[in-house]
Design a protein around this motif. Sequence first.
Motif, mmCIF file in Angstrom:
data_model
loop_
_atom_site.group_PDB
_atom_site.id
_atom_site.type_symbol
_atom_site.label_atom_id
_atom_site.label_comp_id
_atom_site.label_asym_id
_atom_site.label_seq_id
_atom_site.Cartn_x
_atom_site.Cartn_y
_atom_site.Cartn_z
ATOM 1 N N GLU A 11 45.538 56.313 60.053
ATOM 2 C CA GLU A 11 44.302 56.684 60.099
ATOM 3 C C GLU A 11 43.721 55.541 60.963
ATOM 4 N N ASP A 21 40.127 54.178 62.616
ATOM 5 C CA ASP A 21 38.629 54.152 62.461
ATOM 6 C C ASP A 21 38.059 53.435 63.983
ATOM 7 N N VAL A 22 38.904 52.653 64.682
ATOM 8 C CA VAL A 22 38.184 51.863 65.801
ATOM 9 C C VAL A 22 39.347 51.979 66.920
ATOM 10 N N ASP A 41 41.325 63.601 65.729
ATOM 11 C CA ASP A 41 40.097 64.261 65.075
ATOM 12 C C ASP A 41 40.753 65.157 64.229
#
Length: 127
Positions: free
Chosen positions: A51, A53-54, A86
């Motif tokens: 996962e 995030d950045v 995505d």
Amino acid sequence: MRYPVIVHKDTGTDYGLIVPDFPGVFSGGSTLDEALANVQDAIETFYEGEEVDVLPDPSPLESILASEDAAGGAVVLLDVNFDFLDKKAVPVNITLPRYVRNRIDRAAKARGLTRSAYLAKAALAYV
């Protein structure tokens, strides 16, 4: 986003590439084009199951050129496509014969999956 990639090539060897902004990511190929194309796959493998995030910002070119890894090599900027990260679900319209749809539905139900989840798993296993 464009990231610096360090290219090494010795006489009689394939091209070897290092992607400093993604520790442990490297690529190779018998031609420069092949090696550069393989970088996308290497980065996708790096993030597989993660996962995110950045994303890391690309390193300044000056710091890459001054690095020990760049010694004896060349530095190119490569555009990396992060669409594979995505995870947002989007509708897809497909057409199937009714009997195929019914078989898919039965198989999905037997596995406790929705039709969409079953088709997504099957497609990912195939690609």
